[in-house]
Every structure is written in structure tokens, then in C-alpha cells.
Design a protein around this motif. Structure first.
Motif, PDB file in Angstrom:
ATOM      1  N   GLY A  79       0.791  -1.232   0.000  1.00  0.00           N
ATOM      2  CA  GLY A  79       0.000   0.000   0.000  1.00  0.00           C
ATOM      3  C   GLY A  79       0.817   1.273   0.000  1.00  0.00           C
ATOM      4  O   GLY A  79       0.322   2.326   0.398  1.00  0.00           O
ATOM      5  N   LEU A  80       2.045   1.197  -0.486  1.00  0.00           N
ATOM      6  CA  LEU A  80       2.924   2.366  -0.498  1.00  0.00           C
ATOM      7  C   LEU A  80       3.051   2.959  -1.890  1.00  0.00           C
ATOM      8  O   LEU A  80       2.884   2.253  -2.885  1.00  0.00           O
ATOM      9  N   ASP A  81       3.372   4.245  -1.943  1.00  0.00           N
ATOM     10  CA  ASP A  81       3.673   4.886  -3.221  1.00  0.00           C
ATOM     11  C   ASP A  81       5.017   4.372  -3.703  1.00  0.00           C
ATOM     12  O   ASP A  81       5.982   4.302  -2.930  1.00  0.00           O
ATOM     13  N   VAL A  82       5.095   4.053  -5.001  1.00  0.00           N
ATOM     14  CA  VAL A  82       6.325   3.476  -5.535  1.00  0.00           C
ATOM     15  C   VAL A  82       6.562   3.947  -6.955  1.00  0.00           C
ATOM     16  O   VAL A  82       5.624   4.152  -7.726  1.00  0.00           O
ATOM     17  N   THR A  83       7.827   4.123  -7.272  1.00  0.00           N
ATOM     18  CA  THR A  83       8.277   4.436  -8.622  1.00  0.00           C
ATOM     19  C   THR A  83       9.368   3.443  -8.971  1.00  0.00           C
ATOM     20  O   THR A  83      10.273   3.215  -8.174  1.00  0.00           O
ATOM     21  N   GLY A  84       9.272   2.832 -10.145  1.00  0.00           N
ATOM     22  CA  GLY A  84      10.291   1.892 -10.594  1.00  0.00           C
ATOM     23  C   GLY A  84      11.031   2.440 -11.795  1.00  0.00           C
ATOM     24  O   GLY A  84      10.412   2.968 -12.713  1.00  0.00           O
ATOM     25  N   THR A  85      12.346   2.296 -11.787  1.00  0.00           N
ATOM     26  CA  THR A  85      13.176   2.857 -12.845  1.00  0.00           C
ATOM     27  C   THR A  85      14.337   1.923 -13.178  1.00  0.00           C
ATOM     28  O   THR A  85      14.964   1.375 -12.280  1.00  0.00           O
ATOM     29  N   VAL A  86      14.596   1.788 -14.475  1.00  0.00           N
ATOM     30  CA  VAL A  86      15.797   1.088 -14.935  1.00  0.00           C
ATOM     31  C   VAL A  86      16.740   2.150 -15.472  1.00  0.00           C
ATOM     32  O   VAL A  86      16.363   2.987 -16.291  1.00  0.00           O
ATOM     33  N   LEU A  87      17.970   2.117 -14.970  1.00  0.00           N
ATOM     34  CA  LEU A  87      19.015   3.035 -15.424  1.00  0.00           C
ATOM     35  C   LEU A  87      20.085   2.237 -16.144  1.00  0.00           C
ATOM     36  O   LEU A  87      20.160   1.023 -15.991  1.00  0.00           O
ATOM     37  N   GLU A  88      20.927   2.915 -16.880  1.00  0.00           N
ATOM     38  CA  GLU A  88      22.031   2.258 -17.579  1.00  0.00           C
ATOM     39  C   GLU A  88      23.327   2.987 -17.297  1.00  0.00           C
ATOM     40  O   GLU A  88      23.366   4.215 -17.297  1.00  0.00           O
ATOM     41  N   GLY A  89      24.362   2.204 -17.057  1.00  0.00           N
ATOM     42  CA  GLY A  89      25.684   2.776 -16.824  1.00  0.00           C
ATOM     43  C   GLY A  89      26.332   2.127 -15.627  1.00  0.00           C
ATOM     44  O   GLY A  89      25.855   1.122 -15.109  1.00  0.00           O
ATOM     45  N   PRO A  90      27.405   2.726 -15.144  1.00  0.00           N
ATOM     46  CA  PRO A  90      28.070   2.197 -13.942  1.00  0.00           C
ATOM     47  C   PRO A  90      27.140   2.375 -12.732  1.00  0.00           C
ATOM     48  O   PRO A  90      26.739   3.503 -12.424  1.00  0.00           O
ATOM     49  N   PRO A  91      26.771   1.298 -12.059  1.00  0.00           N
ATOM     50  CA  PRO A  91      25.776   1.390 -10.982  1.00  0.00           C
ATOM     51  C   PRO A  91      26.101   2.415  -9.898  1.00  0.00           C
ATOM     52  O   PRO A  91      25.219   3.173  -9.478  1.00  0.00           O
ATOM     53  N   GLU A  92      27.347   2.453  -9.442  1.00  0.00           N
ATOM     54  CA  GLU A  92      27.687   3.364  -8.350  1.00  0.00           C
ATOM     55  C   GLU A  92      27.468   4.822  -8.730  1.00  0.00           C
ATOM     56  O   GLU A  92      27.025   5.627  -7.920  1.00  0.00           O
ATOM     57  N   HIS A  93      27.737   5.174  -9.972  1.00  0.00           N
ATOM     58  CA  HIS A  93      27.543   6.558 -10.418  1.00  0.00           C
ATOM     59  C   HIS A  93      26.077   6.854 -10.703  1.00  0.00           C
ATOM     60  O   HIS A  93      25.573   7.924 -10.352  1.00  0.00           O
ATOM     61  N   GLU A  94      25.405   5.925 -11.346  1.00  0.00           N
ATOM     62  CA  GLU A  94      23.991   6.118 -11.680  1.00  0.00           C
ATOM     63  C   GLU A  94      23.141   6.271 -10.420  1.00  0.00           C
ATOM     64  O   GLU A  94      22.222   7.089 -10.383  1.00  0.00           O
ATOM     65  N   LEU A  95      23.426   5.480  -9.394  1.00  0.00           N
ATOM     66  CA  LEU A  95      22.649   5.575  -8.157  1.00  0.00           C
ATOM     67  C   LEU A  95      22.833   6.921  -7.482  1.00  0.00           C
ATOM     68  O   LEU A  95      21.853   7.540  -7.039  1.00  0.00           O
TER      69      LEU A  95
END
Length: 146
Positions: A79-95
Motif C-alpha cells: 500500500g505504499l507509493d512506488v516508482t520503478g526505474t531502470v538506469l544504464e551505466g556504472p551502478p555506483e555513479h547512476e545511483l
């Protein structure tokens, strides 16, 4: 205290444990959750995928979307608000870029408990986010038997 919680996922048992922790925290704080999976499509991404580079990148993006969809479904069930996203690139920088762009208040992420030479050789996305991010990071460590 927290309005927006980021939970990165890679589909592992460790990431699943972090997602459960994020859901608990978000429920307690009435916060929204952002679920992100980073498809590392660069030259040092997942080298285990067969086929040409374009096919491998598409497979990585598809797998990343499946990981995000799985966690999003669990968050919605809570029952929570949620947004899902796929990013591309080096994970540590993208996050870290996502944290800044969205205005995330807390990151809840997993660690696999790597240590010593293995950690130095492979690096750690969690370690990078902790060291170079300027927001709190809750590190969830799943049971090694999972």
C-alpha cells in the motif's frame, strides 16, 4: 523523517532483504519508495551473457526491468507509493546521480558481505554510495544461507 527511500535491486536474495527493510521503513515513515536497477551496459558489464553486444545489452535491460517490476509489485501490495526505474551505466555513479536528481532522503541497499581480496578486486557499489553520497545509507545484510 524520511519522505523518499531509494532501494536499488539486482534481483539477488540480498537485494530482496533490503527491499523488505525499505518497505518496513517506508511504512513506518509514510514514505514513497523508488526502486532502481542499473543495467551495467558498459564494456565491463555482465560478461556472462551470450551473443553480440546489442543482444547482451537488451538482455541486461530486460532482466533489470524484471527485477524492478518484482519489487514494485511487493511495494504496491504493502500500500505504499512506488516508482520503478531502470538506469544504464556504472551502478555506483547512476545511483548517486539518481539520489541527487530525485531528492532521495535515505538509501536502503544490500551488501553481500564480501571482504578482503574479493572486495578489493570486485569493488562495492554499496561502499561507493556510502563513501561518496551525502545522504544516510541503511545497509541490509541478508543471511548468507539465502
Amino acid at each position: 523523517m524520511f519522505d523518499t527511500i531509494l532501494v536499488p535491486t539486482d534481483g539477488s536474495a540480498h537485494a530482496e532483504a533490503a527491499a523488505e527493510t525499505a518497505i518496513e521503513l517506508a511504512t513506518h515513515h509514510d514514505a514513497a519508495i523508488h526502486v532502481v536497477c542499473v543495467a551495467d551496459t558498459g564494456p565491463l558489464g555482465d560478461l556472462r551473457l551470450p551473443g553480440d553486444a546489442a543482444s547482451a545489452e537488451e538482455a541486461m535491460r530486460g532482466r533489470a526491468q524484471e527485477h524492478v517490476d518484482s519489487v514494485v509489485e511487493r511495494v504496491e501490495s504493502a500500500g505504499l507509493d512506488v516508482t520503478g526505474t531502470v538506469l544504464e551505466g556504472p551502478p555506483e555513479h547512476e545511483l548517486l546521480e539518481y539520489v541527487d536528481d530525485v531528492g532521495v532522503d535515505l538509501v536502503v541497499m544490500a551488501t553481500r558481505g564480501r571482504g578482503g581480496v574479493q572486495r578489493m578486486a570486485l569493488g562495492s557499489v554499496t561502499d561507493h554510495v556510502i563513501r561518496f553520497g551525502d545522504i544516510p545509507v541503511f545497509v541490509a545484510n541478508a543471511d548468507e544461507s539465502a
